[in-house]
Design a protein around this motif. Structure first.
Motif, PDB file in Angstrom:
ATOM      1  N   PRO A 498       6.055  70.693  -2.001  1.00 24.71           N
ATOM      2  CA  PRO A 498       7.179  70.617  -1.070  1.00 24.71           C
ATOM      3  C   PRO A 498       8.262  71.674  -1.290  1.00 24.71           C
ATOM      4  CG  PRO A 498       7.493  68.997  -2.807  1.00 24.71           C
ATOM      5  CD  PRO A 498       6.204  69.717  -3.109  1.00 24.71           C
ATOM      6  N   PHE A 499       8.035  72.637  -2.191  1.00 29.01           N
ATOM      7  CA  PHE A 499       9.061  73.655  -2.429  1.00 29.01           C
ATOM      8  C   PHE A 499       9.049  74.716  -1.339  1.00 29.01           C
ATOM      9  CE2 PHE A 499       8.018  71.802  -6.482  1.00 29.01           C
ATOM     10  CZ  PHE A 499       9.272  71.543  -7.004  1.00 29.01           C
ATOM     11  N   PHE A 500       7.834  75.166  -1.038  1.00 29.04           N
ATOM     12  CA  PHE A 500       7.672  76.299  -0.144  1.00 29.04           C
ATOM     13  C   PHE A 500       6.485  76.012   0.756  1.00 29.04           C
ATOM     14  CE2 PHE A 500       5.709  80.583   0.470  1.00 29.04           C
ATOM     15  CZ  PHE A 500       6.757  81.183   1.161  1.00 29.04           C
ATOM     16  N   ASN A 501       6.736  76.024   2.056  1.00 27.51           N
ATOM     17  CA  ASN A 501       5.691  75.647   3.000  1.00 27.51           C
ATOM     18  C   ASN A 501       5.683  76.662   4.139  1.00 27.51           C
ATOM     19  OD1 ASN A 501       4.073  74.445   4.931  1.00 27.51           O
ATOM     20  ND2 ASN A 501       4.923  72.382   4.618  1.00 27.51           N
ATOM     21  N   MET A 502       4.622  77.453   4.190  1.00 21.70           N
ATOM     22  CA  MET A 502       4.533  78.523   5.191  1.00 21.70           C
ATOM     23  C   MET A 502       4.618  77.963   6.619  1.00 21.70           C
ATOM     24  SD  MET A 502       3.920  81.564   3.591  1.00 21.70           S
ATOM     25  CE  MET A 502       2.675  82.656   4.272  1.00 21.70           C
ATOM     26  N   ASP A 503       4.258  76.677   6.780  1.00 20.72           N
ATOM     27  CA  ASP A 503       4.243  76.085   8.126  1.00 20.72           C
ATOM     28  C   ASP A 503       5.519  75.316   8.462  1.00 20.72           C
ATOM     29  OD1 ASP A 503       1.490  76.881   8.513  1.00 20.72           O
ATOM     30  OD2 ASP A 503       0.987  75.316   7.072  1.00 20.72           O
ATOM     31  N   ALA A 504       6.461  75.282   7.560  1.00 21.33           N
ATOM     32  CA  ALA A 504       7.653  74.446   7.769  1.00 21.33           C
ATOM     33  C   ALA A 504       8.782  75.210   8.450  1.00 21.33           C
ATOM     34  CB  ALA A 504       8.139  73.905   6.436  1.00 21.33           C
ATOM     35  N   ASP A 505       9.734  74.439   8.995  1.00 23.20           N
ATOM     36  CA  ASP A 505      10.931  75.055   9.566  1.00 23.20           C
ATOM     37  C   ASP A 505      11.807  75.604   8.443  1.00 23.20           C
ATOM     38  OD1 ASP A 505      10.837  72.153   9.277  1.00 23.20           O
ATOM     39  OD2 ASP A 505      12.983  72.176   9.702  1.00 23.20           O
TER      40      ASP A 505
END
Ligand SMILES: [Zn+2]
Length: 681
Positions: A498-505
């Protein structure tokens, strides 16, 4: 037991406490798109103003009870578990390669892992591999030979009395010098030996030491007697040790001495002989981290009978090797250090422990294979962009500080500008060609790794600092700031949800990895980091007035954490100050950087939450964590990081935008009156 060599005097400020424990569960590697925010982990019945940590995480906390082989379990451990499966795949692939050339990295990884898993051979050997060390100790005829013996033991990674190693000179950070520091204890903290409330721990410790002696050939009565004398000796060392809080002041641990000066204060210990046997180059001067401790140690050695000194060293050999020996010793070691001290119910399965050890001894060799397979080039680009935005945001915040003079601001900006950034993995990999690994002995493989690292470390002394070196492997789920290198470092493994998510806003990424980046940057300006200049030198760049204002502001944060407890375990605001400054600074800087994005300007809700809310929910998510009471008890005494719950529920109380985002009213648990909030960076 981690056998990784750590440069003890280098202050490395990590974002999280060490999480080296593994689980027996074998979840499938996650490949699917991970939702930016997993709404099902939240508990909207809980009022965010009363307990934001549980508002964000309560369902996750309920659905993720601590596995029996863990004492703490959270987002860091989840990624770690996932990573282990990836690393296991790499090792499996390498292990099956029977054609791997002798001396190749593949051969080393394969033989190291397989030798570690060969419990039949390990059990057959029992403790026989300790015999050469016992012999060396038995041959000690008088105390003048102690320096030679200790040098040899230290070069083999066996502790005792103190530590020595190379790291940058705090006042000339371009050069590596020798440092000496206090040591010799086997419990987790000096207070364990000294405070009334730890009496039970000391009783259990004496029992444990006696048991370990029995398992290595000593009669029960003699073993019990040795254990008591060892506790008495370690207690004397503890009495003369600096506290963890004292050690956080880099001015106090910087004491350059010539060898001649050091020798005068410790007349009974021959340093030339020690350094020669420890594998150190010729030195004329060094930093003595704790001069009072060294002088006291000299007297303690003088006043302790030779047999007790020998028993103590024998204990250090047994203790330091337990995890490499037969299952009876390994299990007894776990029952005290894992189960009793940290509440871990069962030991981690062997494959995870050996995987960890392989990653410890051949870290960058595995790291290289790991990043080739699992670190997309786009991730590095995205990170560089994020870091750039965070740097701009922190610069703006510094310029706008209402309590700092222009003079100090200018220097702070110079330091910020000079930050070196490392992302993913090193440009130059560590060369393992001189490290020999054989299929026959796990113990020997680990010891050769220690000798290899010791040689590498000692060879650095007296030479310029290698700026390309990394102090964490790419597969480590963590990040660090090094004040002496003035650099922030983000290993590949933390760049995952949950730190870094290429698909997240953006809100979610800024509230997650953005805060982690801001956290590490702020370490450059925490109560320790602020003492180092842009070149990494311990060099006061503050005006007196600004330094006083800074101290006043940080004391407010100390007070806020001193007043906070997690399940009745009181936090030490002074011990955790640097981390708490970094968390608060990280939040503020990441928030400001997020405001520069197009998405923040568009201000569109997703899943029913505003971008501002999503930013804070993401922050709460990265700290989701279940810990056993014993773990929290140890953590508040020994860890510079506050428990996860406090990092959310206390830190957010000083974050103005949090109040706006969730409309936090006066009188709620999360609420802190404006005049009592900490505002630093
Ligand atoms: Zn930190």
């Amino acid at each position: 037991m981690k056998k990784k060599h750590i440069v003890a005097m280098t202050i490395i400020c990590t974002v999280a406490a060490g999480c080296g424990q593994k689980t027996a569960e074998t979840p499938e590697p996650k490949k699917e798109v991970v939702p930016a925010i997993e709404l099902s982990n939240m508990d909207t019945e809980i009022n965010p103003a009363e307990d934001f940590f549980r508002f964000v995480n309560n369902e996750w906390l309920k659905n993720n009870p601590i596995p029996e082989e863990y004492s703490t379990y959270g987002a860091f451990t989840e990624i770690d578990q996932h990573n282990e499966l990836l690393i296991q795949d790499i090792i499996d692939e390498v292990s099956q390669d029977t054609t791997a050339q002798q001396g190749s990295v593949a051969q080393k990884i394969r033989d190291f892992y397989n030798a570690g898993m060969d419990t039949v051979a390990i059990d057959e050997r029992g403790y026989s591999e300790l015999m050469p060390y016992f012999e060396m100790i038995d041959n000690l005829n008088d105390k003048t030979q102690l320096a030679e013996l200790l040098g040899k033991l230290h070069s083999e990674g066996i502790g005792g009395f103190f530590g020595a190693g190379g790291s940058p000179d705090p006042k000339n950070a371009e050069m590596v010098i020798m440092h000496l520091y206090q040591g010799g204890l086997s419990l987790t903290d000096r207070d364990d030996y000294l405070v009334e409330e730890s009496q039970e721990m000391r009783d259990k410790y004496v029992e444990h030491v006696a048991k370990m002696f029995e398992l290595t050939g000593t009669e029960p009565e003699a073993a019990a007697d040795k254990a008591k004398r060892i506790l008495a000796l370690e207690t004397k060392l503890a009495t003369n040790s600096m506290t963890r809080v004292e050690r956080r002041d880099p001015d106090k641990t910087y004491n350059m001495r010539t060898l001649v000066e050091l020798q005068k204060t410790t007349p009974n210990f021959d340093w030339n002989t020690y350094f020669k046997n420890a594998g150190a180059p010729m030195i004329e001067s060094l930093n003595v981290g704790m001069p009072d401790f060294m002088a006291a140690m000299d007297k303690i050695i003088l006043n302790t009978d030779l047999n007790t000194l020998k028993d103590y060293l024998r204990w250090k050999v047994i203790h330091g090797s337990a995890s490499m020996l037969s299952s009876d010793l390994d299990a007894e070691n776990f029952s005290f250090y894992g189960n009793y001290l940290y509440g871990q119910e069962v030991q981690q399965p062997r494959w995870r422990r050996i995987l960890d050890a392989t990653s410890g001894c051949l870290g960058e060799a595995i790291g290289q294979l790991y990043v080739e397979k699992h670190f997309p080039a786009e991730a590095k680009e995205r990170m560089l962009n994020l870091v750039g935005n965070l740097r701009i945001a922190l610069g703006e915040r510094i310029k706008n500080l209402d309590w700092m003079s222009e003079e100090t601001k200018a220097k702070a900006l110079v330091k910020l500008d000079a930050f070196n950034v490392k992302i993913g993995y090193p440009d130059k990999w560590k060369d393992y060609s001189k490290y020999e690994v054989t299929p026959d002995s796990y113990f020997e493989n680990v010891h050769r790794a220690i000798r290899f690292e010791n040689e590498r470390e000692m060879a650095k002394i007296g030479k310029p600092v290698d700026k390309e070196e990394w102090f964490m492997t790419p597969q480590t789920v963590n990040a660090y700031y090094s004040p002496e290198m003035n650099e922030i470092v983000f290993p590949a493994a933390i760049l995952q949800p949950p730190f870094f998510n290429m698909d997240a806003d953006d809100a979610v990424n800024y509230g997650g990895i953005g805060v982690v980046i801001g956290h590490e940057m702020t370490h450059g300006f925490d109560d320790q980091g602020c003492k180092y200049d842009e070149k990494g030198n311990l060099n006061n760049w503050w005006t007196e007035e600004d330094a006083a204002k800074f101290a006043e502001r940080t004391q407010q944060l100390v007070k806020l954490f001193d007043e906070f407890n997690v399940r009745g375990y009181q936090i030490n605001g002074q011990l955790t100050l640097g981390e708490n400054i970094a968390d608060l600074g990280g939040l503020n800087v990441a928030w400001d950087a997020y405001q520069m994005t197009d998405e923040a300007k568009a201000n569109q809700s997703i899943d029913g939450y505003t971008p501002a809310q999503r930013f804070f929910i993401s922050y709460g998510t990265i700290w989701r964590n279940n810990s056993r009471d014993k773990y929290i008890e140890r953590q508040v005494k020994t860890d510079v990081h506050s428990p996860a719950e406090a990092r959310v529920n206390r830190t957010l109380g000083s974050m103005p935008h949090f109040y706006e985002a969730f409309d936090i009213p006066e009188g709620t648990n999360m609420y802190i009156a404006p005049e009592e909030r900490a505002t630093i960076w």
